[in-house]
Write an enzyme that holds these catalytic residues in place. Structure first.
Site, PDB file in Angstrom:
ATOM      1  N   MET A 142       0.213  32.717 -23.263  1.00 23.55           N
ATOM      2  CA  MET A 142       1.355  32.391 -24.111  1.00 23.55           C
ATOM      3  C   MET A 142       0.947  31.382 -25.187  1.00 23.55           C
ATOM      4  O   MET A 142       1.409  31.441 -26.326  1.00 23.55           O
ATOM      5  CB  MET A 142       2.512  31.854 -23.257  1.00 23.55           C
ATOM      6  CG  MET A 142       3.837  31.780 -23.980  1.00 23.55           C
ATOM      7  SD  MET A 142       4.357  33.380 -24.652  1.00 23.55           S
ATOM      8  CE  MET A 142       5.419  34.002 -23.344  1.00 23.55           C
ATOM      9  N   LYS A 182       9.842   2.848   6.615  1.00 18.00           N
ATOM     10  CA  LYS A 182       9.244   3.111   7.924  1.00 18.00           C
ATOM     11  C   LYS A 182       9.940   2.362   9.060  1.00 18.00           C
ATOM     12  O   LYS A 182      10.168   2.914  10.136  1.00 18.00           O
ATOM     13  CB  LYS A 182       7.753   2.746   7.893  1.00 18.00           C
ATOM     14  CG  LYS A 182       7.021   3.174   9.162  1.00 18.00           C
ATOM     15  CD  LYS A 182       5.519   3.020   9.062  1.00 18.00           C
ATOM     16  CE  LYS A 182       4.862   3.606  10.308  1.00 18.00           C
ATOM     17  NZ  LYS A 182       3.397   3.513  10.268  1.00 18.00           N
ATOM     18  N   PHE A 223       0.841  -1.203   0.000  1.00 13.05           N
ATOM     19  CA  PHE A 223       0.000   0.000   0.000  1.00 13.05           C
ATOM     20  C   PHE A 223       0.877   1.255   0.000  1.00 13.05           C
ATOM     21  O   PHE A 223       1.809   1.356   0.794  1.00 13.05           O
ATOM     22  CB  PHE A 223      -0.928  -0.010   1.220  1.00 13.05           C
ATOM     23  CG  PHE A 223      -1.761   1.242   1.323  1.00 13.05           C
ATOM     24  CD1 PHE A 223      -2.712   1.534   0.363  1.00 13.05           C
ATOM     25  CD2 PHE A 223      -1.588   2.128   2.368  1.00 13.05           C
ATOM     26  CE1 PHE A 223      -3.468   2.690   0.437  1.00 13.05           C
ATOM     27  CE2 PHE A 223      -2.330   3.285   2.465  1.00 13.05           C
ATOM     28  CZ  PHE A 223      -3.287   3.568   1.489  1.00 13.05           C
ATOM     29  N   GLN A 224       0.584   2.168  -0.875  1.00 13.62           N
ATOM     30  CA  GLN A 224       1.331   3.422  -1.040  1.00 13.62           C
ATOM     31  C   GLN A 224       2.816   3.190  -1.292  1.00 13.62           C
ATOM     32  O   GLN A 224       3.672   3.937  -0.823  1.00 13.62           O
ATOM     33  CB  GLN A 224       1.115   4.359   0.161  1.00 13.62           C
ATOM     34  CG  GLN A 224      -0.322   4.884   0.219  1.00 13.62           C
ATOM     35  CD  GLN A 224      -0.503   6.056   1.171  1.00 13.62           C
ATOM     36  OE1 GLN A 224       0.146   6.134   2.190  1.00 13.62           O
ATOM     37  NE2 GLN A 224      -1.426   6.965   0.820  1.00 13.62           N
TER      38      GLN A 224
END
Lengths: 577, 160
Positions: free
Chosen positions: A474, A162, A112-113
């Site tokens: 632009m 982590k 996850f992530q």
């Protein structure tokens, strides 16, 4: 005493003198946030989007000269930050980005992530690290700051799983300096090249100094001024260099390149000796490279050896820190006599007479150039001005005359829309006593609007100068010139009420529709020292940025306002973007 | 022109992808790339063969030097050097072709390192040019599989 990895990380950041971190919490960095929350030395700025964190850290770095620091979580946290990292990389801005990573045992498992942060950022950082061992945290932080802020500066990413932030060890002995055998940036140029450069400079009949962002980043503004004064040569600056040499200085002939002045580009084209100082011959500067400086010998001062000869062949390379190389040149030139260049100056003054930045005012319409000129007047030229990307950026560069370095903050290399607002917030945090204006457009500002909320939370009062012409200006300009006025998808049909929007974020919103209201509105806005003021200024939707070198053309083939208003070019060069 | 570039770099995870990423991001061409640890276990040696004009090779060398993990870059082509490559090739062999194959192996100082009922596994070591020529000499025959290591090289002087 035993500390966990997060605590060692935070202590290592303190040792580097970090006082602000721009970040956004998430699962993988919760231990780091826990450690940050338990101390007061480092102030954390909670942005509303990770891209905002990187741009704010970037603005902080450009205004202060210190590395900007960013903390984001794994996965979308770091992918959102990538645009800001790439922006800093292109402009050589010192930055340290710390990204959380999933726990080590999960890496590679599509957790996850999880994203491969080191892989994703590899091509847009100066260097990156994945910390695999808690014992490496303090050394890695030391290396990251060393790499980010020395040599040619740039962003460095540290990816930290982590579990490494959770593990505990005895508090390490933090080292003061680091020496890396594989990274030894050059400081001084080779003496024999200095001698060659001096010979070339002394014999030049039509010389020009072309100074770039390296003079700002390398804090070489004083040396650049002395060098230019000593020689009496004309000096032009790139978009990134503005302010290193003062715009009001007599020897300054304006910015060069695609939207540079007529005199700067003609001077480059006819020069017999170009002295490039901390500039990299970018394509927006050289225009068509095959037509670039056809008669010039080139001296190139750059900290990065790979910049030498990358785009143009160089006669005298001077690899070293701009500051140190300029000092050596100043010393070597002392008492020496340059060639008489009064005829050259007469020619340049004739080009100046074209007055390429003149523009037509029109009854009942606010010209964007007038807005910038008035901003300059009201702030006495002393504000820090950030910008987004597009027409407004060019007008700010052309009409706000930067007299000091680190006052002009914009995304020159990557051209990142959305940069201006968070960069202004970062600049204000770095220089709280200085007025900060963000010159933007209704297109760019909508890319990072959410940071208005951060600016309220941390009380970073900025004046937002929104040049609202309803168009992606632009793009519209290029479509007018090169696509037979087929304005495909460059008009924003639905815009928010920016006044109400600013108010809903807790700021002051003011709409300016008449020229006579412009100056009073700006004066009033800058009186509001403690408030962010959003000035929504309705400007001429048909105005174009002039002068202009169309793609494929050379420096001596500029389009001028009035004369070439409707000029259409041939297809040659359109592929050159 | 073909250049052999020898790169000494920190033996760190990801060092290889930094180099290969650099080549693809900047549009440089890689003909072969070999990498392995050296006698100093903290350092790896990478040998890259690339083709380009002088300007491109100069940029390759400078960009490699710019990588933070790179300790030293040497363009071996600019000095006296030795290059070697190893080829393993599996060839179909039958009574009609065997004599011809044996002759070619002999001519190129190859070694038959494995034999089955109808195949040879042959090893040839040498410059890439020699290996190309050996493979060329087998053109008319049936090559079943080719595996080459890519070039490795050293400069001949004591200090390279």
């Amino acid at each position: 005493m035993k500390l966990n990895g997060a605590q060692i990380l935070v202590q290592s950041l303190k040792n580097e003198g970090v006082d602000h971190i721009f970040g956004y919490p998430g699962g993988a960095v919760l231990h780091i946030y826990d450690a940050l929350g338990a101390q007061d030395d480092i102030k954390h700025i909670l942005v509303r989007h990770e891209q905002g964190a990187t741009h704010a850290a970037d603005g902080y770095a450009r205004a202060s000269g210190k590395p900007g620091v960013v903390l984001v979580t794994s996965g979308p946290g770091i992918t959102n930050a990538v645009t800001g990292i790439a922006t800093a990389h292109m402009d050589s801005i010192p930055m340290v980005v710390i990204s959380g990573q999933v726990p080590s045992p999960l890496i590679g498992n599509d957790a996850f992530q999880e994203v491969d942060a080191v892989g994703i950022t590899r091509s847009c950082v100066k260097h990156n690290f994945l910390i695999k061992d808690i014992n490496q945290i303090s050394l890695t932080i030391k290396k990251a700051f060393h790499i980010a802020s020395t040599g040619r500066p740039g962003p460095v990413l540290i990816d930290i799983p982590k579990d490494i932030t959770i593990a505990q060890i005895q508090e390490p002995n933090y080292i003061d300096t680091v020496d890396m055998r594989s990274y030894q940036p050059v400081v001084d140029a080779e003496p024999k090249q200095i001698i060659k450069a001096v010979e070339l400079i002394l014999s030049a009949k039509q010389p020009v100094i072309y100074a770039g962002g390296g003079c700002v980043i390398g804090n070489a503004d004083q040396e650049l001024r002395e060098f230019t004064r000593q020689l009496g040569f004309p000096i032009t600056q790139t978009l990134m260099g503005l302010g290193a040499y003062p715009a009001k200085g007599e020897l300054f002939i304006g910015m060069l390149g695609m939207h540079g002045t007529y005199e700067a580009n003609m001077t480059m084209h006819d020069s017999d000796c170009v002295i490039a100082v901390g500039a990299r011959f970018d394509d927006r500067i050289t225009a068509n490279i095959s037509k670039f400086c056809p008669t010039a010998k080139i001296i190139h001062i750059d900290i990065d050896p790979s910049s030498i000869g990358k785009n143009v062949a160089v006669n005298v390379p001077l690899v070293g820190e701009v500051k140190s190389v300029l000092k050596d040149l100043i010393q070597a030139l002392k008492g020496k006599k340059t060639t008489d260049i009064s005829a050259w100056w007469a020619q340049i003054n004739e080009w100046r007479g074209v007055d390429s930045l003149a523009y037509q005012t029109k009854e009942g319409v606010i010209k964007p150039q007038t807005v910038i000129e008035t901003l300059y007047e009201v702030t006495k030229g002393e504000a820090i001005v950030t910008s987004d990307v597009g027409q407004h950026q060019m007008w700010a560069a052309q009409y706000y005359h930067f007299n000091e370095p680190r006052r002009w903050i914009n995304s020159g290399g990557l051209g990142t829309m959305g940069f201006g607002l968070p960069a202004a917030m970062g600049a204000k945090l770095a220089k709280p006593d200085r007025d900060v204006a963000c010159v933007t457009g209704e297109g760019s500002i909508q890319m990072m609007l959410q940071e208005l909320s951060t600016m309220l939370q941390y009380n970073t009062p900025v004046k937002i100068i929104n040049l609202n012409n309803g168009y992606l200006g632009m793009v519209r300009q290029w479509q007018e010139f090169f696509y037979e006025k087929r304005y495909a998808m460059s008009y924003m049909e639905a815009l928010p009420d920016f006044v109400k929007l600013a108010e809903s974020y807790g700021h002051i919103g003011v709409k300016v529709e008449r020229e006579e209201d412009l100056k009073p509105a700006l004066i009033e806005a800058f009186k509001q020292k403690d408030r962010t003021v959003f000035l929504d200024i309705i400007t001429d939707p048909n105005e174009n940025v002039f002068p202009m070198i169309p793609s494929g053309a050379g420096h001596n083939e500029m389009l001028l306002a009035g004369r070439d208003e409707m000029a259409s070019t041939n297809d040659e060069g359109l592929d050159q973007v | 022109m073909r250049h052999i570039i020898s790169v000494l770099l920190e033996n760190e995870a990801g060092a290889l992808s930094r180099v290969s990423g650099l080549f693809s991001a900047r549009g440089f061409n890689i003909e072969s790339l070999t990498v392995a640890a050296t006698n100093d276990e903290t350092l790896s040696r990478m040998t890259i063969v690339s083709v380009g004009d002088d300007g491109i090779i100069e940029q390759i060398v400078k960009q490699l030097n710019k990588l933070i993990d790179v300790v030293k870059v040497t363009d071996l082509t600019s000095m006296e050097h030795i290059e070697r490559e190893l080829l393993l090739v599996k060839i179909d062999v039958n009574p009609d072709t065997q004599a011809d194959i044996d002759r070619q192996i002999d001519k190129f100082s190859g070694k038959i390192i494995d034999v089955s009922e109808d195949t040879y596994l042959v090893e040839v070591v040498g410059q890439s040019k020699k290996i190309n020529e050996f493979l060329g000499s087998l053109d008319a025959l049936k090559i079943l599989e080719v595996s080459r290591t890519g070039v490795t090289g050293v400069c001949q002087k004591r200090e390279g």
